[in-house]
Motif scaffolding. Structure first.
Motif, PDB file in Angstrom:
ATOM      1  N   ALA A  49       0.839  -1.203   0.000  1.00 20.50           N
ATOM      2  CA  ALA A  49       0.000   0.000   0.000  1.00 20.50           C
ATOM      3  C   ALA A  49       0.875   1.254   0.000  1.00 20.50           C
ATOM      4  O   ALA A  49       0.643   2.176  -0.789  1.00 20.50           O
ATOM      5  CB  ALA A  49      -0.926  -0.008   1.207  1.00 20.50           C
ATOM      6  N   ARG A  50       1.897   1.267   0.838  1.00 27.62           N
ATOM      7  CA  ARG A  50       2.783   2.447   0.915  1.00 27.62           C
ATOM      8  C   ARG A  50       3.502   2.684  -0.392  1.00 27.62           C
ATOM      9  O   ARG A  50       3.596   3.807  -0.865  1.00 27.62           O
ATOM     10  CB  ARG A  50       3.822   2.251   2.025  1.00 27.62           C
ATOM     11  N   GLU A  51       4.019   1.596  -0.979  1.00 24.15           N
ATOM     12  CA  GLU A  51       4.725   1.719  -2.265  1.00 24.15           C
ATOM     13  C   GLU A  51       3.794   2.285  -3.330  1.00 24.15           C
ATOM     14  O   GLU A  51       4.167   3.170  -4.083  1.00 24.15           O
ATOM     15  CB  GLU A  51       5.212   0.344  -2.730  1.00 24.15           C
ATOM     16  N   THR A  52       2.570   1.749  -3.379  1.00 22.70           N
ATOM     17  CA  THR A  52       1.615   2.188  -4.403  1.00 22.70           C
ATOM     18  C   THR A  52       1.220   3.643  -4.168  1.00 22.70           C
ATOM     19  O   THR A  52       1.138   4.428  -5.106  1.00 22.70           O
ATOM     20  CB  THR A  52       0.372   1.287  -4.392  1.00 22.70           C
ATOM     21  N   LEU A  53       1.004   4.006  -2.927  1.00 15.42           N
ATOM     22  CA  LEU A  53       0.639   5.397  -2.621  1.00 15.42           C
ATOM     23  C   LEU A  53       1.796   6.336  -2.960  1.00 15.42           C
ATOM     24  O   LEU A  53       1.586   7.438  -3.460  1.00 15.42           O
ATOM     25  CB  LEU A  53       0.269   5.533  -1.143  1.00 15.42           C
ATOM     26  N   GLY A  54       3.011   5.883  -2.724  1.00 15.09           N
ATOM     27  CA  GLY A  54       4.207   6.698  -2.989  1.00 15.09           C
ATOM     28  C   GLY A  54       4.454   6.943  -4.461  1.00 15.09           C
ATOM     29  O   GLY A  54       5.038   7.949  -4.841  1.00 15.09           O
TER      30      GLY A  54
END
Ligand code: FES
Length: 56
Positions: A49-54
């Protein structure tokens, strides 16, 4: 790839949920149920999720 076996959630579904409007890991958890049973997948799910949001 399955991230959450308890709920049958894939990394692709996590990415789609974010592209579809989820803004945080919490939103993804509510939308897909990922990490709501044994919790073993929480670390990996959060990371995806963090990677995708970033990336956005
Ligand atoms: Fe995700 Fe168990 S593998 S809650």
């Amino acid at each position: 790839m399955y991230v959450c076996l308890c709920q049958g959630v894939t990394d692709g579904q996590i990415r789609s949920a974010i592209q579809g409007g989820c803004c945080t890991y919490r939103d993804v958890r509510i939308a897909l149920g990922v990490g709501t049973q044994c919790g073993k997948c929480a670390c990996v799910a959060k990371q995806i999720a963090r990677e995708t949001l970033g990336e956005e």
